[in-house]
Design a protein around this motif. Sequence first.
Motif, PDB file in Angstrom:
ATOM      1  N   LEU A  87      43.085  -0.084  -6.414  1.00 56.65           N
ATOM      2  CA  LEU A  87      43.400   0.791  -5.272  1.00 56.65           C
ATOM      3  C   LEU A  87      44.884   0.730  -4.902  1.00 56.65           C
ATOM      4  O   LEU A  87      45.435   1.706  -4.403  1.00 56.65           O
ATOM      5  CB  LEU A  87      42.551   0.413  -4.064  1.00 56.65           C
ATOM      6  CG  LEU A  87      41.067   0.780  -4.127  1.00 56.65           C
ATOM      7  CD1 LEU A  87      40.317   0.207  -2.933  1.00 56.65           C
ATOM      8  CD2 LEU A  87      40.905   2.295  -4.178  1.00 56.65           C
ATOM      9  N   LEU A  88      45.471  -0.448  -5.078  1.00 53.66           N
ATOM     10  CA  LEU A  88      46.849  -0.627  -4.613  1.00 53.66           C
ATOM     11  C   LEU A  88      47.849  -0.441  -5.765  1.00 53.66           C
ATOM     12  O   LEU A  88      47.550  -0.787  -6.907  1.00 53.66           O
ATOM     13  CB  LEU A  88      47.018  -2.042  -4.048  1.00 53.66           C
ATOM     14  CG  LEU A  88      46.213  -2.365  -2.790  1.00 53.66           C
ATOM     15  CD1 LEU A  88      46.420  -3.816  -2.398  1.00 53.66           C
ATOM     16  CD2 LEU A  88      46.615  -1.427  -1.664  1.00 53.66           C
ATOM     17  N   PRO A  89      49.025   0.104  -5.386  1.00 50.97           N
ATOM     18  CA  PRO A  89      50.107   0.118  -6.380  1.00 50.97           C
ATOM     19  C   PRO A  89      50.447  -1.345  -6.738  1.00 50.97           C
ATOM     20  O   PRO A  89      50.321  -2.208  -5.861  1.00 50.97           O
ATOM     21  CB  PRO A  89      51.274   0.770  -5.649  1.00 50.97           C
ATOM     22  CG  PRO A  89      50.676   1.394  -4.423  1.00 50.97           C
ATOM     23  CD  PRO A  89      49.417   0.688  -4.112  1.00 50.97           C
ATOM     24  N   ALA A 124      50.789  -7.231  -5.529  1.00 45.10           N
ATOM     25  CA  ALA A 124      51.479  -8.485  -5.811  1.00 45.10           C
ATOM     26  C   ALA A 124      51.540  -9.371  -4.573  1.00 45.10           C
ATOM     27  O   ALA A 124      51.500 -10.593  -4.661  1.00 45.10           O
ATOM     28  CB  ALA A 124      52.874  -8.204  -6.348  1.00 45.10           C
ATOM     29  N   ALA A 125      51.589  -8.727  -3.370  1.00 42.84           N
ATOM     30  CA  ALA A 125      51.667  -9.482  -2.126  1.00 42.84           C
ATOM     31  C   ALA A 125      50.450 -10.376  -1.936  1.00 42.84           C
ATOM     32  O   ALA A 125      50.501 -11.380  -1.228  1.00 42.84           O
ATOM     33  CB  ALA A 125      51.799  -8.527  -0.938  1.00 42.84           C
ATOM     34  N   ASN A 128      44.313   0.285   5.472  1.00 43.49           N
ATOM     35  CA  ASN A 128      45.582   0.954   5.133  1.00 43.49           C
ATOM     36  C   ASN A 128      45.343   2.226   4.340  1.00 43.49           C
ATOM     37  O   ASN A 128      45.973   3.254   4.577  1.00 43.49           O
ATOM     38  CB  ASN A 128      46.477  -0.003   4.324  1.00 43.49           C
ATOM     39  CG  ASN A 128      46.984  -1.141   5.208  1.00 43.49           C
ATOM     40  OD1 ASN A 128      47.072  -0.983   6.432  1.00 43.49           O
ATOM     41  ND2 ASN A 128      47.296  -2.281   4.601  1.00 43.49           N
ATOM     42  N   LEU A 129      44.410   2.128   3.418  1.00 45.32           N
ATOM     43  CA  LEU A 129      44.095   3.283   2.587  1.00 45.32           C
ATOM     44  C   LEU A 129      43.593   4.443   3.440  1.00 45.32           C
ATOM     45  O   LEU A 129      43.991   5.604   3.265  1.00 45.32           O
ATOM     46  CB  LEU A 129      43.017   2.871   1.571  1.00 45.32           C
ATOM     47  CG  LEU A 129      42.730   3.849   0.440  1.00 45.32           C
ATOM     48  CD1 LEU A 129      43.935   3.909  -0.501  1.00 45.32           C
ATOM     49  CD2 LEU A 129      41.503   3.410  -0.339  1.00 45.32           C
ATOM     50  N   GLU A 130      42.727   4.122   4.414  1.00 45.96           N
ATOM     51  CA  GLU A 130      42.165   5.149   5.296  1.00 45.96           C
ATOM     52  C   GLU A 130      43.274   5.849   6.074  1.00 45.96           C
ATOM     53  O   GLU A 130      43.338   7.085   6.125  1.00 45.96           O
ATOM     54  CB  GLU A 130      41.158   4.502   6.254  1.00 45.96           C
ATOM     55  CG  GLU A 130      40.408   5.511   7.115  1.00 45.96           C
ATOM     56  CD  GLU A 130      39.345   4.828   7.975  1.00 45.96           C
ATOM     57  OE1 GLU A 130      38.255   5.385   8.135  1.00 45.96           O
ATOM     58  OE2 GLU A 130      39.620   3.728   8.483  1.00 45.96           O
ATOM     59  N   LYS A 131      44.185   5.036   6.666  1.00 45.77           N
ATOM     60  CA  LYS A 131      45.294   5.620   7.440  1.00 45.77           C
ATOM     61  C   LYS A 131      46.105   6.565   6.573  1.00 45.77           C
ATOM     62  O   LYS A 131      46.403   7.695   6.960  1.00 45.77           O
ATOM     63  CB  LYS A 131      46.209   4.503   7.960  1.00 45.77           C
ATOM     64  CG  LYS A 131      45.681   3.841   9.220  1.00 45.77           C
ATOM     65  CD  LYS A 131      46.646   2.737   9.671  1.00 45.77           C
ATOM     66  CE  LYS A 131      45.946   1.763  10.605  1.00 45.77           C
ATOM     67  NZ  LYS A 131      46.534   0.414  10.543  1.00 45.77           N
TER      68      LYS A 131
END
Lengths: 355, 304
Positions: free
Chosen positions: A310-312, A317-318, A340-343
């Motif tokens: 889902l994340l770049p 990495a964080a 975060n994805l929803e926002k």
Amino acid sequence: MTARASSRRVRFATPSPTVDGLSETLDSVAADEQANGTLETIPLARIVLDPEQPRKLHLSRENPADIPADDPDADRLRAELASLRELADSIMAEGVLEPIGVYRHGHDYRLVFGERRVLASKLAGRETILARLLPERPRHVRAQQLIENVQRSDLTLADRLRGLRAVLMEREAEGHALARADDLARVVGWSVPQAYAYWAILHAHDDVHRAIDAGIVRDVRTARSLAAMGEADRINALARLRMGDVAAGSDDDERDDGDDRSQEEDAQAEASDERVTRIKQKKAAGRPRTSIPLGKTRHPAVARYVCSKLLPPDQFAAYEDADWSDLNVVSEIVKNVMSNLEKEIVATIEKRDRS
Amino acid sequence: MQTLVVCQNKGGDGKTMLSRLIGEFAGRNGLSTLLIDMDPQCNLSQRFIRMDIDQADPDGVMPPVHPEFDPEDAWDGRCSIADIYGTRAAEYGIAPYETWAENVQILPGHGSAMRAVELVRSSDVRELVVERLRAFLSDPAFRSFGYDLVVIDTPPSKGPLVQSAIRAADHMVIPCQMEQGSVEGLQGMLQQWRRENQNRPLEQRLNLLGILPNKFRAVLIQQGTLEALLSRVAIRNYVLPMRIALRSVFAEVDHPNAKPRSVFDLPASNPARQEAESVCRHVLREMRLIARADHATADEEAAA
């Protein structure tokens, strides 16, 4: 010769199908009394009307003819009384032809069905009434009352829903909670589409129920449409209905609004309702979903895989140094990622809608 | 007043004979008894009164002119049970006929009139026929006759007249030959009994006294059929503990020149009389019209 005679004797003494039939008839006489109760003439004064019966005659039970002049429902009461008087006239002439149904409750009799006949007999000046005395409180008494009553044209949607809720509670108390609209259809003997419509209304948002109880929504079709609407549409529609209630007649517009939905849309709504009702079945008192659970997993590796997709890569990495074996930690990460994805997605949609 | 209906869907099983026996026996025991002949064939009527010939009627008989007839009356002088199903009873009243039997009166049948009763529109049957006899028997005017017992003889059918008789009765008895056709007839009667009771309060139940094995012969088919009925617990309780054998004396007393006219006037040792008494006594005891603990009469002791 003797052998032959005795074999004929055995043949004649063997019960024929006719004898079996007689035996069954006489057996069922005993069963009649078990199943259907016995007929008795009982004093009207000892009949207690069932407080939870779906049909609510608002007339006074002691003296149905007594209608307070200042009662806001006086018109409806007078109409009820007039139809009761007709029944009372026929009772005076011919008596009560169909027995009412009661069961013993302490020293009194609780009514299962026949409220109008009871009140009309009182109006007719009778002191007793012919009753089928059931051996005990019948199982599914609510369902029976509902079936008896639901055909009545003078029953309001709110009355019917009240009866339905009583049926659901009764079945749940008996350990057979109704899980689906199909079960409801079976229990109350409705067609499946009718049961789905009522099932959807029963599980509609509280504000729909409030509108029904307040008499703002009076027909199944409108209620059914409201139950199928999203939150914003529903609030909007209810507001229009309330205004329509003040300006008489616009209720019809709203009903047309419901009717405007194409057959396909209806079918789709029904099908999706069916899916929803099949999935969420734990509690009868449900609301329309406001969120979508994205499932569960016992394996942190699955969560890590989903997040990584889902994340770049730079954002993922964080989380690389987090403890991916701790379920609490992983749950927090997934929650953050989803939030975060929803926002992000909602912001994109709104931006697109504005432009 | 108690009302007994004698019924059986099958013909020739002894409804009229049993009605007659019970009527005579009750009268002899001091019970004021009314026989009602619902059968258009009017056989029971002919056993007790001399019916007039009615050339216009296939059954050929009608009630005779009543002794109380006054030529000045508007009434034509004849009275039958058919009168209660029309306007005649309301116009002229009801006048039962005295019979040769002690304490026994009769409301005779009238073939053509009885058949006309069943021709009413089916929608009217319930009100005009089925409920009618019960209403008549509970009318205070009828009650003033002061009968202790009413015995209703019925035609071999399940039609409105029979339903009317069943609706009016407190007790029911079914004579039945121990043969297949007769046993098949029981089914219809038992169904009617059951349906009747489904519509009656507990305290007004139609009491099925039982099935009387009648015209009984000691042949395998009859013994076997009785055995088969008794083998079923549900039926056993409804088979009377006594039976009446096929005897020519029961046919003989029907003849106009018979002597004696009544089975009960035969010698006490006569088996036909003993059987008849045993059945009638049982029926009247079950109806609580004669005491259960009745000390045995000399006849009974002789029979024992």
